[in-house]
Motif scaffolding. Structure first.
Motif, PDB file in Angstrom:
ATOM      1  N   LEU A  77      -9.972   7.084  -2.602  1.00 46.72           N
ATOM      2  CA  LEU A  77      -9.004   6.607  -3.590  1.00 46.72           C
ATOM      3  C   LEU A  77      -8.314   7.778  -4.280  1.00 46.72           C
ATOM      4  O   LEU A  77      -7.081   7.792  -4.418  1.00 46.72           O
ATOM      5  CB  LEU A  77      -9.695   5.708  -4.621  1.00 46.72           C
ATOM      6  CG  LEU A  77     -10.213   4.372  -4.099  1.00 46.72           C
ATOM      7  CD1 LEU A  77     -11.198   3.759  -5.085  1.00 46.72           C
ATOM      8  CD2 LEU A  77      -9.060   3.425  -3.828  1.00 46.72           C
ATOM      9  N   ARG A  78      -9.099   8.770  -4.715  1.00 53.24           N
ATOM     10  CA  ARG A  78      -8.523   9.911  -5.433  1.00 53.24           C
ATOM     11  C   ARG A  78      -7.609  10.719  -4.525  1.00 53.24           C
ATOM     12  O   ARG A  78      -6.521  11.130  -4.925  1.00 53.24           O
ATOM     13  CB  ARG A  78      -9.643  10.791  -6.000  1.00 53.24           C
ATOM     14  CG  ARG A  78      -9.157  12.039  -6.732  1.00 53.24           C
ATOM     15  CD  ARG A  78      -8.368  11.694  -7.992  1.00 53.24           C
ATOM     16  NE  ARG A  78      -7.730  12.842  -8.579  1.00 53.24           N
ATOM     17  CZ  ARG A  78      -8.088  13.401  -9.733  1.00 53.24           C
ATOM     18  NH1 ARG A  78      -9.097  12.903 -10.428  1.00 53.24           N
ATOM     19  NH2 ARG A  78      -7.441  14.436 -10.201  1.00 53.24           N
ATOM     20  N   GLU A  79      -8.033  10.962  -3.297  1.00 53.20           N
ATOM     21  CA  GLU A  79      -7.183  11.734  -2.398  1.00 53.20           C
ATOM     22  C   GLU A  79      -5.836  11.058  -2.190  1.00 53.20           C
ATOM     23  O   GLU A  79      -4.800  11.710  -2.123  1.00 53.20           O
ATOM     24  CB  GLU A  79      -7.885  11.953  -1.056  1.00 53.20           C
ATOM     25  CG  GLU A  79      -7.103  12.853  -0.126  1.00 53.20           C
ATOM     26  CD  GLU A  79      -7.837  13.196   1.157  1.00 53.20           C
ATOM     27  OE1 GLU A  79      -7.190  13.782   2.049  1.00 53.20           O
ATOM     28  OE2 GLU A  79      -9.034  12.876   1.278  1.00 53.20           O
ATOM     29  N   ARG A  80      -5.820   9.737  -2.105  1.00 52.14           N
ATOM     30  CA  ARG A  80      -4.568   9.010  -1.917  1.00 52.14           C
ATOM     31  C   ARG A  80      -3.717   8.997  -3.188  1.00 52.14           C
ATOM     32  O   ARG A  80      -2.506   8.834  -3.108  1.00 52.14           O
ATOM     33  CB  ARG A  80      -4.850   7.572  -1.484  1.00 52.14           C
ATOM     34  CG  ARG A  80      -5.348   7.456  -0.065  1.00 52.14           C
ATOM     35  CD  ARG A  80      -4.288   7.764   0.971  1.00 52.14           C
ATOM     36  NE  ARG A  80      -3.200   6.795   0.865  1.00 52.14           N
ATOM     37  CZ  ARG A  80      -1.944   7.059   1.148  1.00 52.14           C
ATOM     38  NH1 ARG A  80      -1.579   8.235   1.563  1.00 52.14           N
ATOM     39  NH2 ARG A  80      -1.038   6.128   0.999  1.00 52.14           N
ATOM     40  N   ILE A  81      -4.335   9.180  -4.340  1.00 54.34           N
ATOM     41  CA  ILE A  81      -3.565   9.181  -5.591  1.00 54.34           C
ATOM     42  C   ILE A  81      -2.816  10.491  -5.771  1.00 54.34           C
ATOM     43  O   ILE A  81      -1.607  10.504  -6.009  1.00 54.34           O
ATOM     44  CB  ILE A  81      -4.489   8.903  -6.797  1.00 54.34           C
ATOM     45  CG1 ILE A  81      -4.980   7.458  -6.739  1.00 54.34           C
ATOM     46  CG2 ILE A  81      -3.775   9.185  -8.119  1.00 54.34           C
ATOM     47  CD1 ILE A  81      -6.112   7.144  -7.701  1.00 54.34           C
ATOM     48  N   ASP A  82      -3.550  11.614  -5.698  1.00 54.56           N
ATOM     49  CA  ASP A  82      -2.884  12.892  -5.969  1.00 54.56           C
ATOM     50  C   ASP A  82      -3.243  14.000  -4.984  1.00 54.56           C
ATOM     51  O   ASP A  82      -2.865  15.145  -5.191  1.00 54.56           O
ATOM     52  CB  ASP A  82      -3.148  13.349  -7.402  1.00 54.56           C
ATOM     53  CG  ASP A  82      -4.583  13.796  -7.646  1.00 54.56           C
ATOM     54  OD1 ASP A  82      -5.459  13.625  -6.765  1.00 54.56           O
ATOM     55  OD2 ASP A  82      -4.847  14.325  -8.736  1.00 54.56           O
ATOM     56  N   GLY A  83      -3.984  13.672  -3.925  1.00 52.96           N
ATOM     57  CA  GLY A  83      -4.304  14.659  -2.906  1.00 52.96           C
ATOM     58  C   GLY A  83      -5.522  15.504  -3.179  1.00 52.96           C
ATOM     59  O   GLY A  83      -5.917  16.305  -2.337  1.00 52.96           O
ATOM     60  N   ARG A  84      -6.135  15.359  -4.336  1.00 53.09           N
ATOM     61  CA  ARG A  84      -7.289  16.202  -4.662  1.00 53.09           C
ATOM     62  C   ARG A  84      -8.490  15.819  -3.813  1.00 53.09           C
ATOM     63  O   ARG A  84      -8.826  14.651  -3.690  1.00 53.09           O
ATOM     64  CB  ARG A  84      -7.650  16.106  -6.138  1.00 53.09           C
ATOM     65  CG  ARG A  84      -8.721  17.138  -6.505  1.00 53.09           C
ATOM     66  CD  ARG A  84      -8.852  17.336  -7.964  1.00 53.09           C
ATOM     67  NE  ARG A  84      -9.924  18.301  -8.246  1.00 53.09           N
ATOM     68  CZ  ARG A  84     -10.388  18.550  -9.452  1.00 53.09           C
ATOM     69  NH1 ARG A  84      -9.873  17.936 -10.493  1.00 53.09           N
ATOM     70  NH2 ARG A  84     -11.351  19.423  -9.615  1.00 53.09           N
ATOM     71  N   VAL A  85      -9.117  16.822  -3.229  1.00 55.51           N
ATOM     72  CA  VAL A  85     -10.271  16.615  -2.355  1.00 55.51           C
ATOM     73  C   VAL A  85     -11.440  17.459  -2.854  1.00 55.51           C
ATOM     74  O   VAL A  85     -11.288  18.326  -3.697  1.00 55.51           O
ATOM     75  CB  VAL A  85      -9.948  16.988  -0.890  1.00 55.51           C
ATOM     76  CG1 VAL A  85      -8.874  16.083  -0.333  1.00 55.51           C
ATOM     77  CG2 VAL A  85      -9.561  18.441  -0.756  1.00 55.51           C
ATOM     78  N   GLY A  86     -12.587  17.186  -2.295  1.00 54.53           N
ATOM     79  CA  GLY A  86     -13.796  17.938  -2.608  1.00 54.53           C
ATOM     80  C   GLY A  86     -14.945  17.012  -2.823  1.00 54.53           C
ATOM     81  O   GLY A  86     -14.787  15.827  -3.104  1.00 54.53           O
ATOM     82  N   GLN A  87     -16.137  17.568  -2.642  1.00 55.64           N
ATOM     83  CA  GLN A  87     -17.337  16.735  -2.765  1.00 55.64           C
ATOM     84  C   GLN A  87     -18.000  16.906  -4.103  1.00 55.64           C
ATOM     85  O   GLN A  87     -17.692  17.760  -4.860  1.00 55.64           O
ATOM     86  CB  GLN A  87     -18.295  17.038  -1.640  1.00 55.64           C
ATOM     87  CG  GLN A  87     -18.551  18.505  -1.436  1.00 55.64           C
ATOM     88  CD  GLN A  87     -19.407  18.733  -0.205  1.00 55.64           C
ATOM     89  OE1 GLN A  87     -20.187  17.918   0.181  1.00 55.64           O
ATOM     90  NE2 GLN A  87     -19.244  19.871   0.406  1.00 55.64           N
TER      91      GLN A  87
END
Length: 189
Positions: free
Chosen positions: A179-189
Motif C-alpha cells: 500500500l505504501r509503495e503505491r502511495i508514494d514509492g517508499r520501500v523498505g522493510q
C-alpha cells in the motif's frame, strides 16, 4: 516521447542499507545488545517490532494518502489497516474474557475498512483507538504470563493467542508495504 505514469518512483529514506525503511540509528525496532531471553519476552519483542513497523509505514502521510485504496481492486488502505487492527485487538480480549463480548468499535463486518475515509478526525481516532486497544489487550494478557495457560470460554492457550497476534500484524505489515509503495514509492522493510 516520455510517458506519464501513475506509478511513483521507488525510494528509501535509508542511506546505510538501501533496502531498509530507515537507517539503523533511526530505526526504533533496532536495539543494542542481545535478543530477549525466554519465549514470552521473544514473542512480545516480535509483536512490538511489527507494531512499530505498521506505524512507520503510516508516518508522513496525510489523511487522503492514509485512506487511499492504492492496490485496486482491494478495499484495503493504511487507515483501514489501523482500524482493523484496533478492532482485532478488541476481539482478542473477547477471547480472553469469560464475560460478555465487548461491542465492535466500527460496526458491521468490513466497516473498519469501508468507513476509513480521508478525514483528519477519522485518522486521529484510528491512531487513538489502536493505541488504546493495544494497551488494553496487553494489560489483559499481562495477567496471564504462563503461555500454556488456557483462558476464556474456549480455553485458548495464551501462547496460541500471542502467536496469532504476531501473525496478524506480520501479515498486515506485508499489506502495508505494498500500500505504501503505491502511495508514494517508499520501500523498505
Amino acid at each position: 516521447m516520455e510517458r506519464m505514469s501513475d506509478q511513483p518512483a521507488r525510494w528509501s529514506q535509508a542511506t546505510v542499507h538501501p533496502d531498509m525503511w530507515a537507517d539503523p540509528d533511526d530505526d526504533p525496532r533496532n536495539s543494542e545488545g542481545p535478543s530477549p531471553d525466554g519465549e514470552l519476552a521473544t514473542l512480545q519483542d516480535f509483536l512490538t517490532n511489527y507494531r512499530f513497523t505498521l506505524r512507520m509505514k503510516c508516518e508522513g502521510l496525510d489523511a487522503e494518502q492514509l485512506a487511499r485504496r492504492s492496490v485496486p481492486p482491494s478495499t484495503m488502505s493504511l487507515l483501514g489497516l489501523m482500524r482493523h487492527l484496533a478492532e482485532v485487538e478488541r476481539d482478542w480480549r473477547n477471547w480472553i474474557s469469560d464475560g460478555d463480548p465487548l461491542p465492535k468499535l466500527y460496526g458491521e463486518r468490513d466497516a473498519d475498512f469501508d468507513a476509513a475515509v480521508a478525514e483528519q478526525a477519522v485518522v486521529d481516532a484510528a491512531y487513538a483507538d489502536l493505541e488504546r486497544e493495544q494497551a488494553a489487550t496487553d494489560a489483559a494478557l499481562a495477567e496471564h504470563p504462563d503461555l500454556s495457560e488456557r483462558v476464556g470460554k474456549d480455553g485458548i492457550a495464551v501462547r496460541e493467542l500471542m502467536v496469532h497476534r504476531i501473525d496478524e500484524y506480520a501479515r498486515h505489515c506485508g499489506h502495508a508495504d505494498l500500500l505504501r509503495e503505491r502511495i508514494d514509492g517508499r520501500v523498505g522493510q
